[in-house]
Design a protein around this motif. Structure first.
Motif, PDB file in Angstrom:
ATOM      1  N   GLY A  73      31.714  32.727  37.679  1.00 23.20           N
ATOM      2  CA  GLY A  73      31.534  33.595  36.533  1.00 23.20           C
ATOM      3  C   GLY A  73      31.445  35.058  36.881  1.00 23.20           C
ATOM      4  N   GLY A  74      31.983  35.454  38.053  1.00 29.83           N
ATOM      5  CA  GLY A  74      31.938  36.838  38.480  1.00 29.83           C
ATOM      6  C   GLY A  74      32.760  37.746  37.588  1.00 29.83           C
ATOM      7  N   ARG A  75      32.639  39.061  37.807  1.00 28.80           N
ATOM      8  CA  ARG A  75      33.272  40.005  36.879  1.00 28.80           C
ATOM      9  C   ARG A  75      34.794  40.020  36.959  1.00 28.80           C
ATOM     10  NH1 ARG A  75      31.674  45.957  39.437  1.00 28.80           N
ATOM     11  NH2 ARG A  75      32.290  45.498  41.582  1.00 28.80           N
ATOM     12  N   GLN A  76      35.379  39.388  37.989  1.00 26.63           N
ATOM     13  CA  GLN A  76      36.835  39.268  38.055  1.00 26.63           C
ATOM     14  C   GLN A  76      37.303  37.866  37.676  1.00 26.63           C
ATOM     15  OE1 GLN A  76      38.219  42.090  38.605  1.00 26.63           O
ATOM     16  NE2 GLN A  76      36.715  43.264  39.771  1.00 26.63           N
ATOM     17  N   ALA A  77      36.405  37.041  37.174  1.00 34.50           N
ATOM     18  CA  ALA A  77      36.755  35.651  36.865  1.00 34.50           C
ATOM     19  C   ALA A  77      37.901  35.587  35.871  1.00 34.50           C
ATOM     20  CB  ALA A  77      35.544  34.919  36.302  1.00 34.50           C
ATOM     21  N   GLY A  78      38.881  34.735  36.160  1.00 36.67           N
ATOM     22  CA  GLY A  78      40.029  34.557  35.292  1.00 36.67           C
ATOM     23  C   GLY A  78      41.142  35.556  35.526  1.00 36.67           C
ATOM     24  N   LYS A  79      40.914  36.572  36.358  1.00 40.63           N
ATOM     25  CA  LYS A  79      41.925  37.594  36.592  1.00 40.63           C
ATOM     26  C   LYS A  79      42.791  37.237  37.799  1.00 40.63           C
ATOM     27  CE  LYS A  79      39.328  41.463  34.617  1.00 40.63           C
ATOM     28  NZ  LYS A  79      38.799  42.826  34.855  1.00 40.63           N
ATOM     29  N   VAL A  80      44.024  37.681  37.726  1.00 35.54           N
ATOM     30  CA  VAL A  80      44.960  37.544  38.833  1.00 35.54           C
ATOM     31  C   VAL A  80      45.304  38.949  39.316  1.00 35.54           C
ATOM     32  CG1 VAL A  80      47.247  36.775  39.543  1.00 35.54           C
ATOM     33  CG2 VAL A  80      45.906  35.390  37.935  1.00 35.54           C
ATOM     34  N   ILE A  81      45.073  39.203  40.594  1.00 39.31           N
ATOM     35  CA  ILE A  81      45.262  40.539  41.145  1.00 39.31           C
ATOM     36  C   ILE A  81      46.147  40.455  42.383  1.00 39.31           C
ATOM     37  CG2 ILE A  81      44.121  42.571  42.125  1.00 39.31           C
ATOM     38  CD1 ILE A  81      41.648  41.801  40.454  1.00 39.31           C
ATOM     39  N   LEU A  82      47.128  41.333  42.445  1.00 33.83           N
ATOM     40  CA  LEU A  82      48.067  41.400  43.558  1.00 33.83           C
ATOM     41  C   LEU A  82      47.675  42.562  44.463  1.00 33.83           C
ATOM     42  CD1 LEU A  82      51.921  41.078  43.345  1.00 33.83           C
ATOM     43  CD2 LEU A  82      50.908  43.064  44.493  1.00 33.83           C
ATOM     44  N   ILE A  83      47.603  42.304  45.762  1.00 34.95           N
ATOM     45  CA  ILE A  83      47.213  43.323  46.745  1.00 34.95           C
ATOM     46  C   ILE A  83      48.308  43.457  47.783  1.00 34.95           C
ATOM     47  CG2 ILE A  83      45.490  44.031  48.442  1.00 34.95           C
ATOM     48  CD1 ILE A  83      43.518  42.130  47.057  1.00 34.95           C
ATOM     49  N   THR A  84      48.823  44.667  47.993  1.00 38.92           N
ATOM     50  CA  THR A  84      49.767  44.907  49.080  1.00 38.92           C
ATOM     51  C   THR A  84      49.005  45.419  50.304  1.00 38.92           C
ATOM     52  OG1 THR A  84      50.261  47.228  48.539  1.00 38.92           O
ATOM     53  CG2 THR A  84      51.496  45.533  47.351  1.00 38.92           C
ATOM     54  N   GLY A  85      49.628  45.277  51.456  1.00 42.76           N
ATOM     55  CA  GLY A  85      48.927  45.659  52.683  1.00 42.76           C
ATOM     56  C   GLY A  85      47.668  44.852  52.893  1.00 42.76           C
ATOM     57  N   ALA A  86      47.720  43.579  52.538  1.00 41.01           N
ATOM     58  CA  ALA A  86      46.505  42.758  52.517  1.00 41.01           C
ATOM     59  C   ALA A  86      45.973  42.421  53.904  1.00 41.01           C
ATOM     60  CB  ALA A  86      46.761  41.466  51.737  1.00 41.01           C
ATOM     61  N   SER A  87      46.795  42.539  54.931  1.00 42.09           N
ATOM     62  CA  SER A  87      46.346  42.177  56.273  1.00 42.09           C
ATOM     63  C   SER A  87      45.542  43.276  56.955  1.00 42.09           C
ATOM     64  CB  SER A  87      47.548  41.825  57.158  1.00 42.09           C
ATOM     65  OG  SER A  87      48.171  40.645  56.707  1.00 42.09           O
ATOM     66  N   GLY A  88      45.636  44.509  56.484  1.00 40.27           N
ATOM     67  CA  GLY A  88      44.876  45.599  57.078  1.00 40.27           C
ATOM     68  C   GLY A  88      43.403  45.502  56.751  1.00 40.27           C
ATOM     69  N   ASP A  89      42.605  46.297  57.428  1.00 43.06           N
ATOM     70  CA  ASP A  89      41.156  46.203  57.267  1.00 43.06           C
ATOM     71  C   ASP A  89      40.713  46.479  55.828  1.00 43.06           C
ATOM     72  OD1 ASP A  89      41.268  45.771  59.953  1.00 43.06           O
ATOM     73  OD2 ASP A  89      40.085  47.501  60.542  1.00 43.06           O
TER      74      ASP A  89
END
Length: 258
Positions: free
Chosen positions: A10-26
């Protein structure tokens, strides 16, 4: 590693789909961990699919190989994200590269073009493909978050291509905000100061050397952490920031205050 105590359905991003580029970096990894702990489903893009990162996340995640400077690669990645999760609510344009520390008189055109292609054009390509999947009235709206830099606002020796690309990300966010506000799209940029990443450690030889060289330049007396950048990114992507769009948010330890 994510804080498992924060990983709630039930967190504040629940139900959301988010795309992240450069995901392997710190920084990309820290943002992914934070958003996953807050309930988001994630599409994680990098030149090589970040398989190890996915194994350490508490929530659903789709790892994909994507060159953000290549339009066909971007189209395929966004389409795969929507096919997997059925929607798209947010994008974090975090993919970045940098040139050697050279003035433009010594910088190759290929190095200049590659930096702008990844850092700036890549963000435009991702936004161009993502917005149709987020816009109202067909969908619920969404957020485009560009990870820029304090160097988008100040100069630094030998960093022309990188700084220009980051300044462009700030202006791109403003332009997207203006163009797509009526479609329910918020667009922002997030500008970190110097963050203690593995790249910075390699540049200076160690974390201690990086802190000694750079920390005193900040009002906080230290460098930032990827987790601090991730905390602000998560806020800006959440409904708590619903009245924020078209602006640049500094997480820079007070660097630009003096």
């Amino acid at each position: 590693m994510p804080l498992e105590s924060d990983a709630v359905s039930g967190g504040r991003q629940a139900g959301k789909v988010i795309l992240i580029t450069g995901a392997s970096g710190d920084i990309g990894r820290a943002i992914a961990e934070r958003l996953s702990c807050e309930g988001a489903s994630l599409a994680l893009l990098d030149l090589e699919a970040p398989l190890e990162l996915v194994r350490n996340l508490p929530g659903p995640a789709l790892p994909m190989a994507c060159d953000v400077s290549d339009a066909a690669s971007v189209v395929a990645a966004v389409d795969a994200c929507v096919a997997k999760f059925g929607r798209l609510d947010g994008v974090v344009n975090n993919a970045a590269t940098a040139t050697e520390g050279l003035p433009v008189t010594e910088l190759s055109l290929d190095a200049w073009n590659r930096t702008l292609a990844v850092n700036l054009t890549g963000a435009m390509l991702i936004a161009r493909e993502a917005i149709p999947h987020m816009r109202r009235p067909q969908n619920a709206g969404g957020v485009i978050l560009n990870v820029a830099s304090q160097l988008g606002q100040v100069g630094a020796a030998g960093r022309a291509a990188y700084a220009v690309s980051k300044a462009g990300l700030i202006q791109l966010a403003r332009s997207l905000a203006v163009d797509h506000a009526q479609e329910g799209i918020r667009a922002l940029s997030l500008s970190p100061g110097a963050v203690l990443t593995s790249r910075l450690e390699r540049r200076y030889g160690s974390a201690e050397a990086a802190e000694a060289a750079l920390g005193a330049r900040y009002l906080t007396g230290r460098l930032g952490t990827p987790q601090e950048v991730a905390a602000m990114a998560a806020h800006l992507l959440s409904d708590e920031a619903a009245f924020m769009t078209g602006c640049d948010v500094l997480v820079d330890g007070g660097y630009l205050a003096v």
